[in-house]
Scaffold this active site. Structure first.
Site, PDB file in Angstrom:
ATOM      1  N   ASP A 154       0.818  -1.222   0.000  1.00  0.00           N
ATOM      2  CA  ASP A 154       0.000   0.000   0.000  1.00  0.00           C
ATOM      3  C   ASP A 154       0.856   1.278   0.000  1.00  0.00           C
ATOM      4  OD1 ASP A 154      -1.970  -1.918   0.329  1.00  0.00           O
ATOM      5  OD2 ASP A 154      -2.153  -1.584   2.486  1.00  0.00           O
ATOM      6  N   ARG A 198      -5.509  -0.499   0.351  1.00  0.00           N
ATOM      7  CA  ARG A 198      -6.197  -0.095   1.595  1.00  0.00           C
ATOM      8  C   ARG A 198      -6.686   1.349   1.447  1.00  0.00           C
ATOM      9  NH1 ARG A 198      -7.055  -4.260   5.280  1.00  0.00           N
ATOM     10  NH2 ARG A 198      -4.906  -4.606   5.796  1.00  0.00           N
TER      11      ARG A 198
HETATM   12  O1  F6P Z   1      -2.339  -4.120   3.370  1.00  0.00           O
HETATM   13  C1  F6P Z   1      -2.074  -4.971   2.307  1.00  0.00           C
HETATM   14  C2  F6P Z   1      -3.336  -5.467   1.669  1.00  0.00           C
HETATM   15  O2  F6P Z   1      -2.984  -6.274   0.552  1.00  0.00           O
HETATM   16  C3  F6P Z   1      -4.311  -4.374   1.253  1.00  0.00           C
HETATM   17  O3  F6P Z   1      -3.936  -3.719   0.057  1.00  0.00           O
HETATM   18  C4  F6P Z   1      -5.599  -5.157   1.168  1.00  0.00           C
HETATM   19  O4  F6P Z   1      -6.711  -4.321   1.405  1.00  0.00           O
HETATM   20  C5  F6P Z   1      -5.472  -6.159   2.269  1.00  0.00           C
HETATM   21  O5  F6P Z   1      -4.084  -6.269   2.562  1.00  0.00           O
HETATM   22  C6  F6P Z   1      -6.013  -7.534   1.963  1.00  0.00           C
HETATM   23  O6  F6P Z   1      -5.924  -8.310   3.107  1.00  0.00           O
HETATM   24  P1  F6P Z   1      -6.184  -9.893   3.132  1.00  0.00           P
HETATM   25  O7  F6P Z   1      -4.881 -10.546   2.782  1.00  0.00           O
HETATM   26  O8  F6P Z   1      -6.586 -10.160   4.533  1.00  0.00           O
HETATM   27  O9  F6P Z   1      -7.234 -10.212   2.127  1.00  0.00           O
END
Ligand code: F6P
Length: 373
Positions: A154, A198
Protein backbone atom coordinates in the site's frame (compact mmCIF):
# COMPACT_ATOMS: atom_id res chain seq x y z
CA UNK A 1 34.61 -10.31 2.71
CA UNK A 2 35.47 -12.58 5.64
CA UNK A 3 38.16 -10.19 6.83
CA UNK A 4 35.71 -7.30 6.68
CA UNK A 5 33.18 -9.34 8.64
CA UNK A 6 35.72 -10.13 11.32
CA UNK A 7 36.76 -6.49 11.51
CA UNK A 8 33.12 -5.49 11.97
CA UNK A 9 32.54 -8.21 14.54
CA UNK A 10 35.59 -7.14 16.51
CA UNK A 11 34.16 -3.67 16.94
CA UNK A 12 30.62 -4.74 17.71
CA UNK A 13 30.79 -5.46 21.44
CA UNK A 14 29.14 -8.51 23.01
CA UNK A 15 27.62 -11.18 20.78
CA UNK A 16 23.88 -10.82 20.53
CA UNK A 17 20.88 -12.92 19.67
CA UNK A 18 18.29 -11.04 17.67
CA UNK A 19 14.84 -12.00 16.47
CA UNK A 20 13.08 -11.10 13.25
CA UNK A 21 9.40 -11.45 12.44
CA UNK A 22 7.25 -10.50 9.47
CA UNK A 23 3.82 -9.14 10.31
CA UNK A 24 0.66 -8.08 8.45
CA UNK A 25 -0.07 -8.93 4.82
CA UNK A 26 2.83 -10.52 2.98
CA UNK A 27 4.44 -8.82 -0.02
CA UNK A 28 7.30 -9.32 -2.41
CA UNK A 29 10.72 -8.50 -0.99
CA UNK A 30 10.25 -9.82 2.56
CA UNK A 31 12.72 -12.62 1.96
CA UNK A 32 15.24 -10.10 0.63
CA UNK A 33 14.89 -8.29 3.98
CA UNK A 34 15.37 -11.52 5.94
CA UNK A 35 18.43 -12.42 3.88
CA UNK A 36 19.98 -9.00 4.49
CA UNK A 37 19.34 -9.11 8.24
CA UNK A 38 20.83 -12.59 8.50
CA UNK A 39 23.86 -11.68 6.39
CA UNK A 40 24.64 -8.49 8.30
CA UNK A 41 24.00 -9.92 11.76
CA UNK A 42 25.75 -13.19 11.20
CA UNK A 43 28.62 -12.35 8.85
CA UNK A 44 29.04 -8.75 9.96
CA UNK A 45 28.71 -9.09 13.71
CA UNK A 46 28.82 -12.80 14.49
CA UNK A 47 25.34 -12.72 16.08
CA UNK A 48 22.65 -15.40 16.14
CA UNK A 49 19.35 -14.71 14.36
CA UNK A 50 16.06 -16.34 15.31
CA UNK A 51 13.29 -16.15 12.73
CA UNK A 52 9.92 -16.12 14.50
CA UNK A 53 7.12 -17.94 12.74
CA UNK A 54 3.90 -16.18 11.68
CA UNK A 55 4.50 -12.82 13.29
CA UNK A 56 3.45 -12.53 16.93
CA UNK A 57 1.53 -15.83 16.56
CA UNK A 58 4.84 -17.70 16.84
CA UNK A 59 5.49 -15.89 20.13
CA UNK A 60 2.09 -16.87 21.49
CA UNK A 61 2.67 -20.59 20.94
CA UNK A 62 4.44 -22.88 23.38
CA UNK A 63 7.00 -24.00 22.63
CA UNK A 64 7.70 -20.70 20.91
CA UNK A 65 7.81 -21.23 17.14
CA UNK A 66 11.04 -20.03 15.57
CA UNK A 67 13.95 -21.22 13.44
CA UNK A 68 17.56 -20.26 13.83
CA UNK A 69 18.56 -18.61 10.55
CA UNK A 70 22.00 -18.52 8.99
CA UNK A 71 23.41 -17.58 5.59
CA UNK A 72 23.13 -21.23 4.54
CA UNK A 73 19.38 -21.48 5.13
CA UNK A 74 18.41 -17.83 4.69
CA UNK A 75 20.97 -16.53 2.23
CA UNK A 76 20.80 -15.81 -1.48
CA UNK A 77 18.66 -18.94 -1.88
CA UNK A 78 15.67 -16.93 -0.62
CA UNK A 79 16.45 -13.59 -2.28
CA UNK A 80 14.29 -14.25 -5.34
CA UNK A 81 11.31 -15.75 -3.53
CA UNK A 82 7.97 -14.01 -3.07
CA UNK A 83 6.13 -14.26 0.26
CA UNK A 84 7.97 -14.72 3.53
CA UNK A 85 9.76 -17.89 4.60
CA UNK A 86 8.74 -17.06 8.18
CA UNK A 87 5.01 -16.83 7.49
CA UNK A 88 2.92 -13.91 8.69
CA UNK A 89 -0.52 -12.96 9.90
CA UNK A 90 -2.71 -9.88 9.62
CA UNK A 91 -4.98 -10.75 12.52
CA UNK A 92 -4.56 -11.91 16.10
CA UNK A 93 -3.64 -8.64 17.83
CA UNK A 94 -2.13 -9.91 21.14
CA UNK A 95 -3.77 -7.02 23.01
CA UNK A 96 -7.22 -8.12 21.83
CA UNK A 97 -6.75 -11.71 20.76
CA UNK A 98 -9.95 -13.24 19.36
CA UNK A 99 -11.21 -16.29 21.25
CA UNK A 100 -13.51 -19.00 19.80
CA UNK A 101 -16.50 -17.67 21.80
CA UNK A 102 -16.16 -14.27 20.11
CA UNK A 103 -14.64 -12.50 23.11
CA UNK A 104 -11.18 -10.89 23.17
CA UNK A 105 -8.28 -11.50 25.52
CA UNK A 106 -5.14 -9.51 26.27
CA UNK A 107 -2.30 -11.96 25.61
CA UNK A 108 0.48 -9.38 25.39
CA UNK A 109 2.26 -10.77 28.48
CA UNK A 110 2.72 -14.11 26.67
CA UNK A 111 4.45 -12.41 23.75
CA UNK A 112 6.76 -10.53 26.08
CA UNK A 113 7.52 -13.73 28.00
CA UNK A 114 8.43 -15.47 24.71
CA UNK A 115 10.95 -12.77 23.84
CA UNK A 116 12.58 -13.37 27.23
CA UNK A 117 12.44 -17.18 26.80
CA UNK A 118 14.34 -16.86 23.51
CA UNK A 119 16.89 -14.55 25.14
CA UNK A 120 16.48 -11.93 22.42
CA UNK A 121 18.63 -8.84 22.82
CA UNK A 122 16.60 -7.08 20.14
CA UNK A 123 13.72 -7.70 17.79
CA UNK A 124 13.31 -6.57 14.19
CA UNK A 125 9.66 -6.21 13.17
CA UNK A 126 8.98 -6.07 9.45
CA UNK A 127 5.51 -4.61 9.08
CA UNK A 128 3.16 -1.79 8.19
CA UNK A 129 1.82 0.93 10.47
CA UNK A 130 -0.78 -1.36 12.07
CA UNK A 131 1.85 -3.93 13.02
CA UNK A 132 4.22 -1.23 14.24
CA UNK A 133 1.58 0.19 16.57
CA UNK A 134 1.13 -3.25 18.17
CA UNK A 135 4.84 -4.10 18.28
CA UNK A 136 5.73 -0.73 19.75
CA UNK A 137 3.16 -1.14 22.52
CA UNK A 138 4.59 -4.59 23.27
CA UNK A 139 8.12 -3.15 23.28
CA UNK A 140 7.17 -0.39 25.68
CA UNK A 141 5.33 -2.76 27.98
CA UNK A 142 8.01 -5.44 27.97
CA UNK A 143 11.24 -3.47 27.57
CA UNK A 144 11.89 -5.07 24.17
CA UNK A 145 14.56 -3.43 22.01
CA UNK A 146 12.60 -2.95 18.80
CA UNK A 147 13.61 -1.80 15.31
CA UNK A 148 11.05 -1.57 12.48
CA UNK A 149 11.43 -2.20 8.76
CA UNK A 150 8.53 -0.84 6.65
CA UNK A 151 6.82 -3.18 4.20
CA UNK A 152 3.46 -2.92 2.52
CA UNK A 153 2.21 -2.95 -1.04
CA UNK A 154 0.00 0.00 0.00
CA UNK A 155 3.04 2.30 0.52
CA UNK A 156 1.17 4.13 3.24
CA UNK A 157 3.73 3.95 6.04
CA UNK A 158 4.64 7.45 7.17
CA UNK A 159 8.14 8.97 7.17
CA UNK A 160 9.46 6.80 4.34
CA UNK A 161 9.17 7.43 0.61
CA UNK A 162 8.94 3.75 -0.10
CA UNK A 163 8.14 0.50 1.67
CA UNK A 164 9.20 -2.98 0.65
CA UNK A 165 6.63 -4.61 -1.64
CA UNK A 166 5.16 -1.48 -3.20
CA UNK A 167 7.31 -1.44 -6.30
CA UNK A 168 6.50 -5.04 -7.18
CA UNK A 169 2.78 -4.46 -6.66
CA UNK A 170 2.89 -1.48 -9.03
CA UNK A 171 4.80 -3.60 -11.54
CA UNK A 172 2.10 -6.29 -11.42
CA UNK A 173 -0.73 -3.75 -11.75
CA UNK A 174 1.04 -2.05 -14.66
CA UNK A 175 1.48 -5.38 -16.38
CA UNK A 176 -2.24 -6.04 -15.90
CA UNK A 177 -3.02 -2.80 -17.78
CA UNK A 178 -0.58 -3.83 -20.52
CA UNK A 179 -2.57 -7.03 -20.91
CA UNK A 180 -5.99 -5.39 -20.70
CA UNK A 181 -5.31 -2.75 -23.35
CA UNK A 182 -5.20 -5.05 -26.42
CA UNK A 183 -8.34 -6.93 -25.44
CA UNK A 184 -10.13 -3.65 -24.62
CA UNK A 185 -9.21 -2.30 -28.07
CA UNK A 186 -10.22 -5.54 -29.82
CA UNK A 187 -13.71 -5.51 -28.27
CA UNK A 188 -14.42 -1.75 -28.01
CA UNK A 189 -14.70 -2.05 -24.25
CA UNK A 190 -14.13 0.02 -21.16
CA UNK A 191 -11.92 -2.06 -18.88
CA UNK A 192 -11.96 -1.38 -15.16
CA UNK A 193 -8.97 -2.58 -13.13
CA UNK A 194 -9.47 -2.61 -9.36
CA UNK A 195 -6.24 -2.60 -7.39
CA UNK A 196 -5.40 -2.91 -3.69
CA UNK A 197 -3.95 -0.20 -1.48
CA UNK A 198 -6.20 -0.09 1.59
CA UNK A 199 -7.00 3.60 2.28
CA UNK A 200 -4.31 4.97 -0.01
CA UNK A 201 -4.29 5.32 -3.79
CA UNK A 202 -0.56 4.92 -4.40
CA UNK A 203 -0.76 1.69 -6.41
CA UNK A 204 -3.64 2.96 -8.56
CA UNK A 205 -1.93 6.28 -9.27
CA UNK A 206 1.50 4.88 -10.14
CA UNK A 207 0.23 1.93 -12.18
CA UNK A 208 -2.37 4.12 -13.88
CA UNK A 209 0.29 6.53 -15.13
CA UNK A 210 2.78 3.79 -16.04
CA UNK A 211 0.13 1.63 -17.71
CA UNK A 212 -1.57 4.35 -19.73
CA UNK A 213 -4.92 4.55 -17.93
CA UNK A 214 -7.50 7.12 -19.05
CA UNK A 215 -9.07 7.52 -15.62
CA UNK A 216 -7.61 6.91 -12.16
CA UNK A 217 -9.90 6.91 -9.14
CA UNK A 218 -8.29 7.12 -5.71
CA UNK A 219 -9.74 7.64 -2.22
CA UNK A 220 -7.85 10.92 -1.81
CA UNK A 221 -9.72 12.66 -4.67
CA UNK A 222 -13.52 12.78 -4.60
CA UNK A 223 -15.06 11.85 -7.95
CA UNK A 224 -18.45 12.26 -9.63
CA UNK A 225 -19.81 9.44 -11.75
CA UNK A 226 -21.06 11.96 -14.32
CA UNK A 227 -17.53 13.37 -14.74
CA UNK A 228 -16.16 9.84 -15.24
CA UNK A 229 -18.82 9.15 -17.88
CA UNK A 230 -18.17 12.49 -19.61
CA UNK A 231 -14.45 11.70 -19.80
CA UNK A 232 -15.16 8.35 -21.44
CA UNK A 233 -17.62 9.97 -23.86
CA UNK A 234 -14.94 12.48 -24.86
CA UNK A 235 -12.46 9.70 -25.57
CA UNK A 236 -14.99 7.87 -27.74
CA UNK A 237 -16.01 11.04 -29.57
CA UNK A 238 -12.32 11.61 -30.27
CA UNK A 239 -12.31 8.35 -32.21
CA UNK A 240 -10.83 5.91 -29.68
CA UNK A 241 -12.95 2.84 -29.16
CA UNK A 242 -11.74 1.73 -25.72
CA UNK A 243 -10.79 3.13 -22.35
CA UNK A 244 -8.86 1.93 -19.30
CA UNK A 245 -9.98 2.85 -15.79
CA UNK A 246 -7.96 2.07 -12.66
CA UNK A 247 -9.75 2.23 -9.34
CA UNK A 248 -8.28 1.85 -5.86
CA UNK A 249 -10.20 -0.58 -3.66
CA UNK A 250 -11.11 2.04 -1.01
CA UNK A 251 -12.84 4.41 -3.45
CA UNK A 252 -16.44 4.82 -2.25
CA UNK A 253 -19.53 4.27 -4.36
CA UNK A 254 -21.72 7.24 -5.32
CA UNK A 255 -23.44 7.17 -1.92
CA UNK A 256 -20.08 7.55 -0.18
CA UNK A 257 -20.01 3.94 1.05
CA UNK A 258 -16.84 1.82 0.83
CA UNK A 259 -17.46 -1.51 -0.88
CA UNK A 260 -16.36 -4.51 1.17
CA UNK A 261 -15.44 -7.99 0.01
CA UNK A 262 -18.22 -10.42 0.92
CA UNK A 263 -17.13 -12.94 3.56
CA UNK A 264 -13.72 -11.36 4.06
CA UNK A 265 -12.10 -13.09 7.05
CA UNK A 266 -11.30 -9.89 8.92
CA UNK A 267 -14.57 -8.28 7.91
CA UNK A 268 -12.67 -5.14 7.00
CA UNK A 269 -11.10 -5.88 3.62
CA UNK A 270 -12.27 -3.73 0.73
CA UNK A 271 -13.26 -5.15 -2.63
CA UNK A 272 -15.90 -4.78 -5.31
CA UNK A 273 -15.96 -1.07 -6.22
CA UNK A 274 -14.80 -2.08 -9.71
CA UNK A 275 -18.08 -3.91 -10.36
CA UNK A 276 -20.12 -0.97 -9.09
CA UNK A 277 -18.26 1.38 -11.44
CA UNK A 278 -18.60 -0.97 -14.39
CA UNK A 279 -22.39 -1.00 -14.02
CA UNK A 280 -22.58 2.77 -13.65
CA UNK A 281 -20.30 3.45 -16.62
CA UNK A 282 -22.28 1.04 -18.79
CA UNK A 283 -25.53 2.72 -17.72
CA UNK A 284 -24.30 6.28 -18.30
CA UNK A 285 -22.26 5.79 -21.50
CA UNK A 286 -23.77 2.72 -23.12
CA UNK A 287 -20.26 1.25 -23.35
CA UNK A 288 -19.61 -2.42 -22.82
CA UNK A 289 -17.61 -2.79 -19.62
CA UNK A 290 -15.56 -5.55 -18.01
CA UNK A 291 -13.92 -5.70 -14.58
CA UNK A 292 -10.67 -7.21 -13.36
CA UNK A 293 -10.16 -7.31 -9.62
CA UNK A 294 -6.44 -7.88 -9.38
CA UNK A 295 -6.37 -8.99 -5.73
CA UNK A 296 -3.56 -10.91 -4.15
CA UNK A 297 -1.49 -11.39 -7.30
CA UNK A 298 -0.19 -7.92 -6.43
CA UNK A 299 1.42 -9.42 -3.34
CA UNK A 300 2.58 -12.79 -4.59
CA UNK A 301 5.06 -12.05 -7.33
CA UNK A 302 8.81 -12.55 -7.41
CA UNK A 303 10.25 -9.28 -6.00
CA UNK A 304 11.35 -6.57 -8.42
CA UNK A 305 14.98 -5.42 -8.37
CA UNK A 306 13.83 -2.31 -6.52
CA UNK A 307 12.21 -4.22 -3.67
CA UNK A 308 15.28 -6.45 -3.36
CA UNK A 309 17.49 -3.38 -3.17
CA UNK A 310 15.27 -1.64 -0.63
CA UNK A 311 15.06 -4.86 1.40
CA UNK A 312 18.84 -5.16 1.39
CA UNK A 313 19.43 -1.54 2.44
CA UNK A 314 16.75 -1.71 5.14
CA UNK A 315 17.95 -5.06 6.52
CA UNK A 316 21.57 -3.98 6.82
CA UNK A 317 20.67 -0.63 8.39
CA UNK A 318 18.30 -2.22 10.90
CA UNK A 319 21.05 -4.52 12.17
CA UNK A 320 23.48 -1.61 12.34
CA UNK A 321 20.95 0.29 14.47
CA UNK A 322 20.90 -2.59 16.93
CA UNK A 323 24.71 -2.67 16.97
CA UNK A 324 24.65 1.04 17.83
CA UNK A 325 22.06 0.45 20.58
CA UNK A 326 19.49 2.65 18.84
CA UNK A 327 15.99 1.29 19.33
CA UNK A 328 12.37 2.34 18.90
CA UNK A 329 13.32 3.44 15.40
CA UNK A 330 12.21 2.54 11.89
CA UNK A 331 14.52 2.40 8.90
CA UNK A 332 13.28 4.59 6.06
CA UNK A 333 14.09 5.69 2.53
CA UNK A 334 14.45 9.45 2.09
CA UNK A 335 16.21 11.52 -0.57
CA UNK A 336 17.96 8.53 -2.17
CA UNK A 337 19.36 7.32 1.19
CA UNK A 338 18.51 4.82 3.87
CA UNK A 339 17.95 6.69 7.14
CA UNK A 340 16.13 5.98 10.41
CA UNK A 341 13.28 7.80 12.11
CA UNK A 342 11.40 7.44 15.41
CA UNK A 343 8.88 4.59 15.09
CA UNK A 344 6.31 6.94 16.58
CA UNK A 345 6.62 9.22 13.50
CA UNK A 346 5.92 6.37 11.12
CA UNK A 347 2.80 5.37 13.03
CA UNK A 348 1.50 8.91 13.60
CA UNK A 349 1.28 10.02 9.99
CA UNK A 350 0.16 7.43 7.46
CA UNK A 351 1.12 8.46 3.97
CA UNK A 352 -1.75 9.02 1.55
CA UNK A 353 -1.51 10.39 -1.99
CA UNK A 354 -1.02 14.15 -2.03
CA UNK A 355 -3.79 15.45 -4.33
CA UNK A 356 -1.51 18.38 -5.25
CA UNK A 357 1.65 16.29 -5.49
CA UNK A 358 3.93 15.55 -8.43
CA UNK A 359 2.28 12.35 -9.59
CA UNK A 360 -1.26 13.74 -9.58
CA UNK A 361 -0.01 16.77 -11.50
CA UNK A 362 1.81 14.48 -13.92
CA UNK A 363 -1.35 12.46 -14.50
CA UNK A 364 -3.41 15.59 -15.08
CA UNK A 365 -0.72 16.80 -17.49
CA UNK A 366 -1.27 13.60 -19.47
CA UNK A 367 -5.03 14.29 -19.62
CA UNK A 368 -5.74 11.40 -17.28
CA UNK A 369 -9.04 12.05 -15.51
CA UNK A 370 -9.72 11.73 -11.77
CA UNK A 371 -13.46 12.11 -12.14
CA UNK A 372 -13.37 15.50 -10.44
CA UNK A 373 -13.54 17.68 -13.53
O1 F6P B 1 -2.34 -4.12 3.37
C1 F6P B 1 -2.07 -4.97 2.31
C2 F6P B 1 -3.34 -5.47 1.67
O2 F6P B 1 -2.98 -6.27 0.55
C3 F6P B 1 -4.31 -4.37 1.25
O3 F6P B 1 -3.94 -3.72 0.06
C4 F6P B 1 -5.60 -5.16 1.17
O4 F6P B 1 -6.71 -4.32 1.40
C5 F6P B 1 -5.47 -6.16 2.27
O5 F6P B 1 -4.08 -6.27 2.56
C6 F6P B 1 -6.01 -7.53 1.96
O6 F6P B 1 -5.92 -8.31 3.11
P1 F6P B 1 -6.18 -9.89 3.13
O7 F6P B 1 -4.88 -10.55 2.78
O8 F6P B 1 -6.59 -10.16 4.53
O9 F6P B 1 -7.23 -10.21 2.13
Amino acid sequence: MVKAALRNAAGSGAAKTIGILTSGGDCAGLNAVIRAVVARASLGYGWRVFGIRQGTMGLLRRPVEYDELDPGTAGINILRLGGTILGTTNHGDPFAFPLPDGSRKDRSAEVIEAVRLLGLDALIGVGGDGSFAILRRLAQQGGIHLVGIPKTIDNDVGATESSVGYNTAVMVATEALDRLQPTAASHDRVMILEVMGRDAGHIALAAGIAGGADIILIPEIAYRMEAVAAHIDRIRRGGRNFALVVVAEAVPDRTGKRVRAAGAPTGTAYGGIGRVLADEIARLTGAETRVTILGHVQRGSQPSWDDRLLGAAFGVHAVDLIAAGRYDRMVAWQNRCVVDVPLADAIARPQQVDPDGTLVRTARGLAIGFGDG
